[in-house]
Motif scaffolding. Structure first.
Motif, PDB file in Angstrom:
ATOM      1  N   GLU B 130      34.724   2.195 -36.717  1.00 44.83           N
ATOM      2  CA  GLU B 130      34.236   1.869 -38.060  1.00 44.83           C
ATOM      3  C   GLU B 130      32.857   1.214 -38.050  1.00 44.83           C
ATOM      4  O   GLU B 130      32.385   0.714 -39.059  1.00 44.83           O
ATOM      5  CB  GLU B 130      35.248   0.955 -38.805  1.00 44.83           C
ATOM      6  N   PRO B 201      33.635  10.086 -36.388  1.00 44.08           N
ATOM      7  CA  PRO B 201      33.549   9.442 -37.698  1.00 44.08           C
ATOM      8  C   PRO B 201      32.201   9.714 -38.364  1.00 44.08           C
ATOM      9  O   PRO B 201      31.195   9.939 -37.674  1.00 44.08           O
ATOM     10  CB  PRO B 201      33.721   7.958 -37.376  1.00 44.08           C
ATOM     11  N   ASN B 203      30.049   7.906 -39.654  1.00 42.76           N
ATOM     12  CA  ASN B 203      28.941   7.023 -39.301  1.00 42.76           C
ATOM     13  C   ASN B 203      28.272   7.397 -37.979  1.00 42.76           C
ATOM     14  O   ASN B 203      27.189   6.916 -37.680  1.00 42.76           O
ATOM     15  CB  ASN B 203      29.438   5.571 -39.205  1.00 42.76           C
TER      16      ASN B 203
END
Lengths: 325, 382, 519
Positions: B130, B201, B203
Motif C-alpha cells: 500500500e 498494485p 501505486n
C-alpha cells in the motif's frame, strides 16, 4: 545402459557445434571475423527443413540449406572484404538478416513436425552380436549420418589447414596479408572463399539440427544460441580444429547431462535436488552459457602464455598499398 | 624496342569509363552522412519490397498497411510511442558502450534483469503493497538499474581484467538472464501456477494517458497506453548526451574508443572505465526493463521483449551513437514493431531490421571512400 | 659492370598519382646487368612507389616498363617475379607463425596440393649454402633475428629465380656489423650476374655499396645514372634535398643541472613476457640530451614505457627528482610534467579519428581551464588548440580536422605541441624524426635543442646514429636490455661495437686507425 546413450547423444549434440565451430575457424583463419554463425545456422536449418518438406528429399534440403547459408556468407564477405566495413557490426547485421529471413520463410514450418523426411540414421546391428561390448557399441554408433560426416571432417579440416598448400595460404592471409599478396596470393579472393565456406559449414550445422538430429523447426529456438556457443568455441579452440572438436563434443555431453540429471531420485548418494525442486533446473540451463564463458577464459589465458593467439590480421580489411599506417 | 607482330583487335568498350575506388584524403562533407543514412533506408525498403514480392506478397500494399498500423491513427501513434520507450533506453545503452568500442550486445539480458529488479521491490516484497507511488516508482527504477548494471559489470570486468571478448560474454549473459527470470517466474512468484506473477498494485504502475483520461474525463485520450516512461526516456537521452559530448568522462570514453593505446598513454584508466561504461550501459538497459514492467506489463512475466535489446544495436548505429537521435529512430522502430502485429508473415519487421543495418554499414563505405570514373584511355595501359 | 652490359630494366615516363599527391612524375630509370644501382631520395620522394610499380604492387597511371628489352605490364607481384624481379620490402613480408620453408613456398604453384615440407627443407638448405645465406629451414620466423629474416627474404626471391633484386632500405634495421655482412652478400650476387636496386636515403651507404645512383626529389628525377666514384657526399645531399644541408648542428655547450631522471637496476618484460630490460641504470640531468643507441628491438621501447609508467617494472627503481615513479600510474608522470614522444605516432601517440583539438588536449584535458569539475569546455579546448596550432606551426584547415588526414610531419608537431607544452623537466623522445622529410627533421631537432637550452632533460632514443651523435651530449648504448657502455665523444666505432653486444671495457683503444664515419 543410460551411460552409453548419454555418450551417444553427446556426439549428436556436439556435431552441431562442430560444424559451426569449423565454419568459424575457416573464416577467421583467413582474417575475417565470423560472428554470424547463429544467423547462418538458423537460415540453414530453416531452408533445409522447408525444402526437405517441399521435395520430400532431405538431401536436397541439405544442399539448399548449405546454399542459403553460403549466400548469406557472400553478403558478409561483400561487406567485410569489398566494402571494408567493421566486421563486428557486419557479423551482427548478418545475424539479424539470417534470423529475420528465417522467420519470414519459416512462417508455417512449425506445423510440419513429424511429416518431413529426415537425413538417415546409420546403425550397425551386427555389433550387437559381440558379447559385452557389443550392445554399448551399438548404442553409441547408432547415429545420424551427419554425426559421421562431422567426425570425418575433423581430421580432414586439420590436414587441410596444416599440411596442404591452400591451407598454408589460408593461414598466411590471416596472419600477414601483405606478405601473401606480395607473393601473388589473392588475399581478398580467398577471404571471400573462406567466408563463404565458413558460412556453408555453419549452415550444415543448422541442417543437422532441423533435418537430422533434433528434427523440427521452432522459430528462433531452433538454434537457441548454439551459433554463439560456436563463436566461443572458436576462441577456446585457439583456431585449431582438433581442439575445437574436443570442446564441441564436451559441450554436447554437458547439454545432455543437464537434461538427464533431473531424472534420478538419488544423485551421488544424496537426494537429487533437481528431482525434488524441478525449478532448480533453470539454473542448470544456464550451465552451457556459463561454461562457454569459463572455456573462453581458459582459452584466452593459454593462448597468451603459449603465444598462439588469434590470427594477427583478424578483423582488419586488406587493401593493397595503404598509405601511412 | 621490337614491335609485337601479332595483331590484337582493338577492344571496344561500351562504357568508356572504369570505376575506380579511392580512399578519401579529405573530410567527407557534412551533408554526406545523413544523406547516406537516408539512401540506406530507401535501399533497405526496396530490398524488403523485393523479398516480400518474392514470397508472393504485394510490397506496396504491405508497406502502406504497415504505415497505417504504426502511425495512421492517434491510437496507433500512442502504441508506437509506447513501444519506442524501451527502444530508446536500449538504443542509448548500446550507444554508450559503442562509443568506447565495447560491443555490448547484452542489452537484452540487462533489460530482463531490470524487469526482475523492479519486480523484486513489489514481489519480494521490499516495501508494503500500500506504499505511495513516490516510494514505489523510484525504488523500482533504481532497483532495475542496479540489476541491469550488475549484468553489465560482469562482462565488463571479464573484458577489462581477463580480456574476454565482450560480444560473446554479453550474449551468454542474455541466455543466462532468461533462465534466471524463468526460475522466479515458474517457481517463486508464479500466480496460481501461471507463468506470471499477480498484477502489481496501482501505486507501483507508471501513469498512463488512459489514467489521465479517467481522472479528468478527457474522451480523446481514453484507452491510450502511452505512459510516463517516455519522459524518463527523454531525460535519460539528455543526460547521456551531456555525459558523452560535454563531460570530461565522455572525452575519456571517446578517446579510449578511438584508440585504446593512446588513451592508456594519456593516463586514462581503461580497466576502470570499461567496467564503469558497462555499468552505465547496463543500468540504462535495466531501466528499460523496469519502465516496461511498471508501465506496460503491470506484472512480472516471461517473454516481455520481442528483442528490444538487439534492436537497440541497430538503433544506436542508425542514430550515429547520438543519444538524442535515438528518440526519433526508436519511434520509427516502435512503429515497425506495431506494424509487425498486423502483417503476415510476422517475421517481416525483424527481417527489415537486419536489412536496414546491413544497408547502413554498407553505405558507410562512401564516407571513407569515393568512386571515381576514369576514362579508360587515360588510365594505365590495358 | 660496364656500359656495355645490357639493360635489364628500363622504366620510361612513369607517372603514379595518389589522392592529393603525385608520387612519381614522368620518371625514367634504368638498370644494367650486374650493377648495384642506388635510388636516393628523402622520405616521400617517391622511391618506394617507383619500385613498387616495378615489383608489380602498384600500376602506374602512365609510362612503360621494359624488362630485358621486352615491354611488360605487371598486374601483380607474381607477374614481376615471373620476369625475375623480386622486391625485398622495408617491413619484411613474412608470416611469423610459419616456418622458413613455408614462407619461401608461399604463393608458388609447386607443391601443388600436399606439402612435403621435409623435401623442401633440404632444397632450401642447399640453396642457402650455395648463396652463403645460412638458415634453418624448419625454424619459425618469430624465432629469428632481423638479420636472419632479411636473409630469408633474399632466399625467397632467389628460390623464385629472380635475378633483379630491389632492396628497400635494407640497412635500416641492421647493426653496422650486420650491414657489412649484407654488403658482402650483395657484392657476391652481382659477381654471379644478378642486378640490384638499392633504395636508401643514407649517403654514406650509397657511396660505399652502389656503382651508380639515381636521385629522386618530390617524385621527379633530379639526377640519373651518376657514377658514385665521381661524386661527393655533399653534392649528393644537395641533389637530394635541393639545397645545402647542414651536416652539423649548432649546439651550445651543455649546462648540466640537477638530476631529473634516475633509473637504477631496472628489469622489465616485453609484450611476450620475455625479459626485455635486464638491469638498466642511467641518469639524465636538466639541460642535457642523453641518447640511447641500439639496434631496433633491444629494449628501447620498453625503456621509454617503464619511465612513463606504461609498462610495469619487475624490479629496480625509477625516480624523477624527489618523486618515486617506479610503480606509479601513467597519470602521475603526466602530472609531474614528464613528456613522452612515443615511437608509434599513429597507434600510440594520437587517436586518428578525433580532431586536432581532441588530440592536443590529451594530456591536460582534466585541468583548468579546459575542464571544470565534470564538465569539459569545448570553447577552452578550441582556444588552446588554436594557440598551439599557431605556436607550433601545425598546418591544418581547422582544428576540428581529424588527425588521420594530417601528414607525418604535422602529426608529429601535434604530438610535440602537446608534450612540450605540458612538460616541466623531462622529455622522453623515441624516434622523434623517423619517416619525416628533411625540413621537418630539422625543425624537430631544433625544437629539442631549444628545450635543452631552456633547462629540460631529454632522453633521446633513436636508431639514426647520425642524429644521436649530432644532438646528444652523452650516448648510452643498449643491447639486449643492458647498457653496454656510455660515450660522450660520439665515437661511432665504439657505439657500433657496443650495438652488437661488446661491452665498452672490452673494446680495445685504437690509436692509429682513423674513424671513417667521422667526416
Amino acid at each position: 545402459m543410460g551411460l552409453f546413450s548419454i555418450i551417444a547423444s553427446a556426439f549428436a549434440g556436439g556435431t552441431i557445434l562442430l560444424f559451426g565451430m569449423l565454419g568459424g575457424i575457416f573464416t577467421e583463419r583467413s582474417g575475417v571475423m565470423n560472428l554470424a554463425i547463429e544467423g547462418y545456422m538458423l537460415l540453414g536449418a530453416t531452408i533445409s527443413y522447408k525444402i526437405a518438406a517441399a521435395t520430400g528429399n532431405p538431401w536436397i534440403g541439405l544442399l539448399a540449406g548449405i546454399a542459403a547459408a553460403a549466400l548469406l556468407g557472400v553478403l558478409h564477405a561483400l561487406i567485410c572484404v569489398t566494402l571494408k566495413a567493421d566486421q563486428v557490426v557486419s557479423g551482427l547485421a548478418i545475424n539479424f538478416v539470417g534470423t529475420g529471413v528465417s522467420m519470414v520463410l519459416g512462417a508455417n514450418l512449425s506445423n510440419l513436425i513429424g511429416q518431413v523426411n529426415l537425413l538417415p540414421t546409420v546403425a550397425f546391428p551386427a555389433l550387437q552380436k559381440i558379447p559385452t561390448i557389443g550392445e554399448p557399441l551399438y548404442i553409441i554408433t547408432k547415429q545420424n549420418i551427419m554425426v559421421y560426416i562431422g567426425l570425418a571432417l575433423i581430421p580432414i579440416a586439420n590436414w587441410y589447414l596444416f599440411k596442404t598448400r591452400p591451407g598454408m595460404h589460408l593461414r598466411a592471409i590471416g596472419e600477414n596479408p601483405e606478405a601473401a599478396d606480395a607473393m601473388g596470393v589473392n588475399v581478398n579472393g580467398l577471404r571471400y572463399l573462406y567466408t563463404i565456406i565458413g558460412a556453408a559449414l555453419a549452415g550444415i550445422g543448422g541442417v543437422s539440427i532441423s533435418t537430422a538430429i533434433y528434427p523440427g523447426w521452432f522459430s528462433e529456438l531452433t538454434t537457441n544460441g548454439k551459433g554463439w556457443i560456436c563463436v566461443g568455441l572458436v576462441i577456446f579452440a585457439q583456431w585449431n580444429p582438433i581442439r575445437g572438436a574436443l570442446g564441441a563434443y564436451f559441450f554436447g555431453l554437458l547439454s545432455r547431462v543437464i537434461i538427464d540429471i533431473k531424472l534420478p531420485r538419488m544423485l551421488l548418494g544424496m537426494n537429487n535436488p533437481f528431482f525434488f525442486v524441478p525449478n532448480l533446473t533453470y539454473f542448470l540451463e544456464m550451465a552451457p552459457y556459463i561454461f562457454t564463458l569459463v572455456v573462453m577464459v581458459i582459452g584466452a589465458n593459454q593462448a597468451r602464455r603459449k603465444r598462439i593467439g588469434a590470427p594477427a590480421a583478424l578483423g582488419q580489411p586488406y587493401s593493397r598499398g595503404q598509405r601511412g599506417k | 624496342m621490337e614491335n609485337n607482330a601479332s595483331f590484337t583487335p582493338p577492344k571496344r568498350n561500351i562504357f568508356p569509363y572504369r570505376i575506380q575506388i579511392e580512399e578519401r584524403s579529405d573530410e567527407a562533407p557534412k551533408w554526406l552522412s545523413p544523406a547516406l543514412t537516408l539512401a540506406a533506408l530507401l535501399v533497405a525498403f526496396f530490398i524488403t519490397g523485393i523479398l516480400i514480392s518474392a514470397v508472393g506478397g504485394d510490397a506496396l500494399y504491405t508497406f502502406s498497411k504497415m504505415w497505417k498500423a504504426a502511425f495512421g491513427t492517434w491510437f496507433a501513434l500512442s502504441d508506437s510511442l509506447t513501444k519506442a520507450i524501451p527502444l530508446i533506453f536500449c538504443g542509448i545503452a548500446c550507444a554508450v558502450a559503442f562509443h568506447m568500442k565495447i560491443w555490448n550486445i547484452g542489452a537484452e539480458g540487462q533489460f530482463f534483469l531490470g524487469a526482475f529488479g523492479s519486480s523484486l521491490i513489489v514481489l519480494a516484497p521490499v516495501v508494503p503493497a500500500e506504499s505511495s507511488p513516490w516510494v514505489f516508482i523510484p525504488l523500482m527504477m533504481i532497483s532495475g538499474m542496479i540489476f541491469g548494471a550488475i549484468w553489465g559489470i560482469i562482462p565488463g570486468f571479464l573484458k577489462a581484467k581477463l580480456g574476454l571478448n565482450e560480444i560473446i560474454s554479453t550474449l551468454m549473459m542474455n541466455y543466462i538472464a532468461v533462465a534466471w527470470n524463468n526460475f522466479f517466474l515458474f517457481g517463486q512468484w508464479s500466480y496460481q501456477g501461471f507463468q506470471m506473477s499477480e498484477k502489481f498494485p496501482q501505486n507501483a504502475l507508471l501513469l498512463r494517458l488512459s489514467d489521465i483520461a479517467k481522472t479528468y474525463s478527457i474522451k480523446s485520450l481514453q484507452g491510450m497506453a502511452l505512459h510516463l516512461g517516455i519522459i524518463f526516456a527523454i531525460i535519460t537521452a539528455i543526460v547521456i548526451y551531456l555525459i558523452i559530448y560535454k563531460s570530461k568522462w565522455g572525452y575519456e570514453i571517446k578517446l579510449t574508443g578511438d584508440n585504446a593505446k593512446a588513451a592508456n598513454y594519456a593516463g586514462i584508466n581503461i580497466v576502470r572505465n570499461t567496467v564503469l561504461v558497462m555499468a552505465l550501459s547496463g543500468a540504462v538497459a535495466g531501466l528499460a526493463g523496469a519502465v516496461e514492467i511498471s508501465g506496460v506489463v503491470k506484472r512480472f512475466q516471461g517473454s516481455i521483449s520481442p528483442g528490444y535489446g538487439y534492436t537497440g544495436v541497430i538503433i544506436a548505429w542508425l542514430s550515429k551513437l547520438n543519444p538524442l537521435l535515438t528518440i526519433p529512430v526508436s519511434v520509427f522502430f516502435g512503429g515497425l514493431i506495431i506494424a509487425g502485429r498486423e502483417i503476415q508473415p510476422s517475421g517481416i519487421p525483424k527481417m527489415m531490421q537486419g536489412i536496414i543495418l546491413v544497408s547502413l554499414i554498407a553505405f558507410d563505405f562512401f564516407l571513407n571512400y569515393r568512386l571515381q570514373f576514369v576514362r579508360i584511355s587515360e588510365s594505365a595501359a590495358e | 659492370m660496364t656500359e656495355a652490359d645490357p639493360f635489364v630494366v628500363e622504366m620510361k615516363g612513369i607517372t603514379k598519382k595518389f589522392p592529393g599527391l603525385t608520387a612519381n612524375d614522368s620518371v625514367n630509370f634504368s638498370l644494367r646487368k650486374g650493377e648495384i644501382h642506388a635510388l636516393l631520395g628523402e622520405n616521400g620522394a617517391g622511391k618506394s612507389t617507383l619500385m613498387n610499380i616495378l615489383a608489380g604492387l602498384y600500376r602506374p597511371n602512365a609510362g612503360e616498363v621494359f624488362v630485358h628489352g621486352k615491354p611488360v605490364d605487371f598486374k601483380s607481384p607474381k607477374d614481376a617475379i615471373s620476369e625475375g624481379i623480386g622486391m625485398i620490402h622495408q617491413h619484411f613480408m613474412l608470416v611469423p607463425t610459419q616456418t622458413v620453408t613455408e614462407n619461401i613456398l608461399l604463393g608458388l604453384d609447386e607443391p601443388k596440393f600436399i606439402m612435403n615440407l621435409k623435401k623442401y627443407d633440404q632444397i632450401i638448405q642447399k640453396l642457402g649454402k650455395e648463396n652463403n645465406l645460412q638458415v634453418d629451414p624448419s625454424a619459425y620466423i618469430w624465432q629469428l633475428s632481423v638479420g636472419e629474416q632479411q636473409r630469408i627474404e633474399i632466399l625467397k626471391m632467389l628460390y623464385r629465380g629472380c635475378d633483379i633484386l630491389i632492396m628497400d632500405e635494407p640497412t635500416a634495421v641492421l647493426a653496422p656489423q650486420e650491414i657489412e655482412v649484407l654488403f658482402e652478400t650483395l657484392r657476391a650476387m652481382t659477381r654471379s650476374g644478378k642486378s640490384i636496386i638499392f633504395i636508401s636515403h643514407k649517403l654514406n651507404e650509397i657511396l660505399e655499396i652502389a656503382d651508380k645512383v639515381t636521385v629522386l626529389r618530390h617524385g621527379k628525377v633530379t639526377a640519373a645514372d651518376i657514377l658514385t666514384k665521381s661524386i661527393t657526399k655533399e653534392e649528393l645531399a644537395a641533389l637530394m634535398v635541393g639545397r645545402e644541408v647542414l651536416f652539423s648542428i649548432n649546439k651550445k655547450t651543455c649546462r648540466k643541472g640537477e638530476e631529473v631522471l634516475s633509473i637504477k637496476d631496472v628489469y622489465a618484460e616485453n609484450d611476450k613476457q620475455l625479459p626485455a630490460l635486464n638491469g638498466i641504470s642511467l641518469q639524465v640531468c636538466a639541460g642535457e640530451i642523453v641518447g640511447i643507441a641500439g639496434v631496433a628491438g633491444n629494449g628501447q621501447r620498453e625503456l621509454a614505457e617503464v619511465i612513463s609508467g606504461l609498462r610495469k617494472v619487475t624490479s629496480g627503481s625509477i625516480w624523477s627528482r624527489n618523486l618515486d615513479l617506479t610503480r606509479a600510474p601513467v597519470r602521475k608522470g603526466i602530472d609531474e610534467g614528464i613528456g613522452h614522444i612515443p615511437e608509434d605516432r599513429h597507434h600510440v601517440g594520437t587517436a586518428p579519428n578525433l580532431s586536432v583539438t581532441d588530440n592536443i588536449i590529451m594530456k591536460n584535458y582534466n585541468h583548468e581551464p579546459i575542464s571544470t569539475k565534470w564538465k569539459l569546455s569545448r570553447k577552452a579546448a578550441q582556444k588552446y588548440a588554436e594557440e598551439m596550432k599557431k605556436e607550433y606551426d601545425i598546418i591544418v584547415p581547422t582544428v576540428d580536422t581529424p588527425v588521420r588526414l594530417l601528414s607525418g610531419g604535422n602529426l608529429q608537431r601535434v604530438i610535440l605541441a602537446r608534450e612540450i607544452s605540458n612538460m616541466k623537466s623531462l622529455l622522453i623522445a623515441v624516434q622523434p624524426t623517423r619517416g619525416l622529410d628533411v625540413g621537418a627533421i630539422e625543425g624537430i631537432q631544433k625544437m629539442l635543442l631549444l628545450q635543452r637550452e631552456a633547462g629540460a632533460g631529454i632522453l633521446l632514443i633513436s636508431e639514426e646514429l647520425e642524429e644521436l651523435v649530432n644532438l646528444s651530449d652523452r650516448i648510452y648504448v643498449i643491447y639486449e636490455g643492458r647498457i653496454m657502455g656510455e660515450v660522450s665523444n660520439g665515437d661511432i666505432r665504439k657505439i657500433g661495437l657496443m650495438m652488437t653486444g661488446t661491452k665498452l671495457e672490452d673494446i680495445p683503444e685504437l690509436s692509429e686507425v682513423v674513424n671513417g664515419a667521422e667526416n
